[in-house]
Design an enzyme around this catalytic site. Structure first.
Site, PDB file in Angstrom:
ATOM      1  N   ARG A  66       0.855  -1.209   0.006  1.00  0.00           N
ATOM      2  CA  ARG A  66      -0.155  -0.054   0.113  1.00  0.00           C
ATOM      3  C   ARG A  66       0.915   1.363  -0.029  1.00  0.00           C
ATOM      4  O   ARG A  66       0.537   2.400  -0.631  1.00  0.00           O
ATOM      5  CB  ARG A  66      -0.934  -0.096   1.158  1.00  0.00           C
ATOM      6  CG  ARG A  66      -1.857   1.187   1.256  1.00  0.00           C
ATOM      7  CD  ARG A  66      -2.903   0.880   2.500  1.00  0.00           C
ATOM      8  NE  ARG A  66      -3.836   2.217   2.484  1.00  0.00           N
ATOM      9  CZ  ARG A  66      -4.241   2.786   3.546  1.00  0.00           C
ATOM     10  NH1 ARG A  66      -3.666   2.471   4.632  1.00  0.00           N
ATOM     11  NH2 ARG A  66      -5.221   3.875   3.532  1.00  0.00           N
ATOM     12  N   HIS A  70       0.523   4.207  -2.604  1.00  0.00           N
ATOM     13  CA  HIS A  70       0.497   5.709  -2.268  1.00  0.00           C
ATOM     14  C   HIS A  70       1.370   6.650  -2.578  1.00  0.00           C
ATOM     15  O   HIS A  70       1.062   7.648  -2.797  1.00  0.00           O
ATOM     16  CB  HIS A  70       0.202   5.698  -0.790  1.00  0.00           C
ATOM     17  CG  HIS A  70      -1.323   5.361  -0.185  1.00  0.00           C
ATOM     18  ND1 HIS A  70      -2.171   6.069   0.353  1.00  0.00           N
ATOM     19  CD2 HIS A  70      -1.966   4.224  -0.728  1.00  0.00           C
ATOM     20  CE1 HIS A  70      -3.473   5.480   0.627  1.00  0.00           C
ATOM     21  NE2 HIS A  70      -3.155   4.205  -0.246  1.00  0.00           N
ATOM     22  N   ASP A  71       2.398   6.034  -2.694  1.00  0.00           N
ATOM     23  CA  ASP A  71       3.875   6.971  -2.964  1.00  0.00           C
ATOM     24  C   ASP A  71       3.604   7.397  -4.794  1.00  0.00           C
ATOM     25  O   ASP A  71       3.703   8.545  -5.187  1.00  0.00           O
ATOM     26  CB  ASP A  71       5.076   6.169  -2.840  1.00  0.00           C
ATOM     27  CG  ASP A  71       6.267   7.368  -3.355  1.00  0.00           C
ATOM     28  OD1 ASP A  71       6.155   8.249  -3.018  1.00  0.00           O
ATOM     29  OD2 ASP A  71       7.195   6.461  -4.002  1.00  0.00           O
ATOM     30  N   VAL A  74       1.092   9.808  -6.219  1.00  0.00           N
ATOM     31  CA  VAL A  74       0.853  11.268  -5.864  1.00  0.00           C
ATOM     32  C   VAL A  74       2.305  11.674  -6.389  1.00  0.00           C
ATOM     33  O   VAL A  74       3.281  11.436  -5.775  1.00  0.00           O
ATOM     34  CB  VAL A  74       0.481  11.656  -4.376  1.00  0.00           C
ATOM     35  CG1 VAL A  74       0.745  13.059  -4.238  1.00  0.00           C
ATOM     36  CG2 VAL A  74      -0.531  10.998  -3.850  1.00  0.00           C
ATOM     37  N   ASP A  78       8.503   8.744  -6.163  1.00  0.00           N
ATOM     38  CA  ASP A  78       9.488   9.521  -6.075  1.00  0.00           C
ATOM     39  C   ASP A  78       9.901   9.446  -4.463  1.00  0.00           C
ATOM     40  O   ASP A  78      10.755  10.027  -3.857  1.00  0.00           O
ATOM     41  CB  ASP A  78       9.437  10.822  -6.475  1.00  0.00           C
ATOM     42  CG  ASP A  78       8.263  11.709  -5.636  1.00  0.00           C
ATOM     43  OD1 ASP A  78       7.434  10.941  -4.899  1.00  0.00           O
ATOM     44  OD2 ASP A  78       8.168  12.946  -6.079  1.00  0.00           O
ATOM     45  N   SER A  80       8.157  10.605  -1.952  1.00  0.00           N
ATOM     46  CA  SER A  80       7.838  11.872  -1.446  1.00  0.00           C
ATOM     47  C   SER A  80       6.840  11.656  -0.157  1.00  0.00           C
ATOM     48  O   SER A  80       6.788  12.409   0.615  1.00  0.00           O
ATOM     49  CB  SER A  80       6.967  12.813  -2.409  1.00  0.00           C
ATOM     50  OG  SER A  80       6.011  12.025  -3.065  1.00  0.00           O
ATOM     51  N   ASN A  95      -3.732   8.849   3.967  1.00  0.00           N
ATOM     52  CA  ASN A  95      -2.687   8.368   4.487  1.00  0.00           C
ATOM     53  C   ASN A  95      -2.529   8.191   5.931  1.00  0.00           C
ATOM     54  O   ASN A  95      -1.536   7.791   6.291  1.00  0.00           O
ATOM     55  CB  ASN A  95      -1.361   9.088   4.158  1.00  0.00           C
ATOM     56  CG  ASN A  95      -1.044   9.190   2.767  1.00  0.00           C
ATOM     57  OD1 ASN A  95      -1.438   7.880   1.974  1.00  0.00           O
ATOM     58  ND2 ASN A  95      -0.425  10.190   1.818  1.00  0.00           N
ATOM     59  N   HIS A 205      -6.057  -6.124  -2.280  1.00  0.00           N
ATOM     60  CA  HIS A 205      -6.924  -6.054  -1.187  1.00  0.00           C
ATOM     61  C   HIS A 205      -7.179  -7.515  -0.524  1.00  0.00           C
ATOM     62  O   HIS A 205      -7.634  -7.661   0.681  1.00  0.00           O
ATOM     63  CB  HIS A 205      -8.263  -5.460  -1.662  1.00  0.00           C
ATOM     64  CG  HIS A 205      -8.445  -4.041  -1.656  1.00  0.00           C
ATOM     65  ND1 HIS A 205      -9.496  -3.432  -2.123  1.00  0.00           N
ATOM     66  CD2 HIS A 205      -7.401  -3.010  -1.512  1.00  0.00           C
ATOM     67  CE1 HIS A 205      -9.208  -2.024  -2.069  1.00  0.00           C
ATOM     68  NE2 HIS A 205      -7.888  -1.731  -1.606  1.00  0.00           N
ATOM     69  N   SER A 261      -7.380 -17.521   4.047  1.00  0.00           N
ATOM     70  CA  SER A 261      -6.080 -16.783   3.425  1.00  0.00           C
ATOM     71  C   SER A 261      -6.152 -15.380   3.504  1.00  0.00           C
ATOM     72  O   SER A 261      -6.044 -14.598   2.609  1.00  0.00           O
ATOM     73  CB  SER A 261      -6.188 -17.071   2.070  1.00  0.00           C
ATOM     74  OG  SER A 261      -7.148 -16.639   1.267  1.00  0.00           O
ATOM     75  N   ASP A 266      -3.875 -13.858  -3.227  1.00  0.00           N
ATOM     76  CA  ASP A 266      -4.300 -14.931  -4.112  1.00  0.00           C
ATOM     77  C   ASP A 266      -5.626 -14.177  -4.729  1.00  0.00           C
ATOM     78  O   ASP A 266      -5.766 -13.035  -4.470  1.00  0.00           O
ATOM     79  CB  ASP A 266      -4.727 -16.170  -3.367  1.00  0.00           C
ATOM     80  CG  ASP A 266      -5.509 -15.899  -2.035  1.00  0.00           C
ATOM     81  OD1 ASP A 266      -6.223 -14.872  -2.089  1.00  0.00           O
ATOM     82  OD2 ASP A 266      -5.628 -16.928  -1.418  1.00  0.00           O
TER      83      ASP A 266
END
Length: 346
Positions: A66, A70-71, A74, A78, A80, A95, A205, A261, A266
């Site tokens: 994740r 998320h990096d 946006v 990089d 950030s 975040n 997910h 699981s 999977d």
């Protein structure tokens, strides 16, 4: 030798093998750091940090995947999201529940001791995410090496670190759990990713969790009706309500409702969607939308999801990267180098 130590050695050996010879893919390159730190293998060092965390808290591995997403979403991949500050990406609403920063810090400390000023924080996120994908797919399932192909991919490196981190940009850029399928397709297309890429990447997910605050309306008062979302299976509604009573917004639930699981990468996430057991609204709408339902059905009934997920992670990792003389190589992943700040102010 202790069992955990032996497993770590196996993982490091596998990752070293996979780094292979340098292969170029556009601005990034597989094996970019090969030979740049003497005889040290950067990816194996990071793998040691990540695998040690695996034996302490396996749930953090989903957080690393994740963190990478998320990096990259946006300002591109990089690093950030790692920067501290009162208005940095870390402080953005989407975040607030992101974890894994301390693992990247540990990896940065480890590589800096061996070759300072060489490895970017952005690359550390990408490498750690790849290691996490491998671990949650193969080690938890107990697959031997010859059967472990699914879920592993050759990570591309050569990124440099960004100089700007904005909560405002993160707040308007990161997709929320209530986003519609057309909006999600458009958001991913803006990053050069297809609808298939989107469905594949949301397959993460299958190992994640969600706070009850993100689904409380769906299971208690969907669109002000006082009833649950009719698109959700009633058994799932009852299960989630038992974990998420109206006022328990900080509790968490598994995004994959397969009880066998919840920590394994999977395709059961897609199978659950077809059974109307998608936890987040966007999850379930993927199975109802005429464009994405065939993709969901294909993945639910296929055995190649892990390999396809890995390929999608490579495409995600190439979004908006800084290379060459762009950006910098941070000394600490949490702050922009002082020399750069001085240059900017002078």
């Amino acid at each position: 030798m202790k069992k955990g130590t032996a497993a770590v050695g196996f993982i490091l050996g596998l990752l070293l093998f996979l780094s292979g010879d340098p292969i170029c893919h556009g601005a990034l390159q597989v094996g970019f750091y090969r030979g740049k730190c003497g005889f040290a293998d950067v990816e194996a060092i990071v793998g040691g940090v990540v695998s040690a965390q695996f034996f302490t808290d396996p749930s953090l591995l989903a957080s690393l995947i994740r963190l990478h997403f998320h990096d990259c979403f946006v300002n591109g991949c990089d690093g950030s999201i790692l920067l501290d500050g009162p208005d940095s990406e870390k402080t953005a609403s989407p975040n607030q529940s992101v974890r894994g920063y301390e693992i990247i810090d540990q990896a940065k400390d480890a590589v800096e001791k061996i070759c300072p000023g060489v490895v970017s924080c952005a690359d550390l996120i990408a490498i750690a995410a790849r290691d996490a994908v491998f671990l949650v797919r193969n080690i938890l399932l107990g697959f031997p090496l010859e059967q472990s192909g699914g879920g592993i991919y050759r990570v591309q490196t050569g990124r440099r670190d960004g100089l700007v981190s904005s909560a405002d940009i993160a707040n308007v850029t990161l997709p929320g759990p209530s986003i519609t399928v057309p909006q999600a397709i458009a958001a991913f297309a803006d990053k050069g990713l297809t609808a298939v890429d989107m469905v594949l990447l949301l397959g993460a997910h299958s190992v994640g969790v969600a706070h009850c605050s993100f689904l409380s309306e769906r299971i208690h008062n969907f669109k002000g009706s006082g009833k649950p979302d009719p698109s959700m299976d009633q058994f799932t509604v009852n299960t989630l309500r038992s974990r998420c009573p109206i006022n328990a917004i900080e509790n968490t639930v598994n995004l994959d409702q397969n009880p066998f699981s919840p920590l394994v990468l999977d395709n059961s996430y897609y199978q659950n969607i077809l059974l109307r057991r998608g936890v987040l609204q966007i999850d379930q709408e993927l199975g109802m939308n005429r464009f994405t339902r065939p993709i969901i059905a294909n993945l639910a009934n296929s055995v190649d999801f892990p390999a396809r997920f890995g390929a999608a992670m490579v495409r995600l990792g190439a979004v908006g990267v800084l290379t060459g003389t762009q950006g910098e190589i941070r000394s600490s992943c949490r702050v922009v180098n002082k020399a750069v700040n001085k240059d900017k102010s002078g």
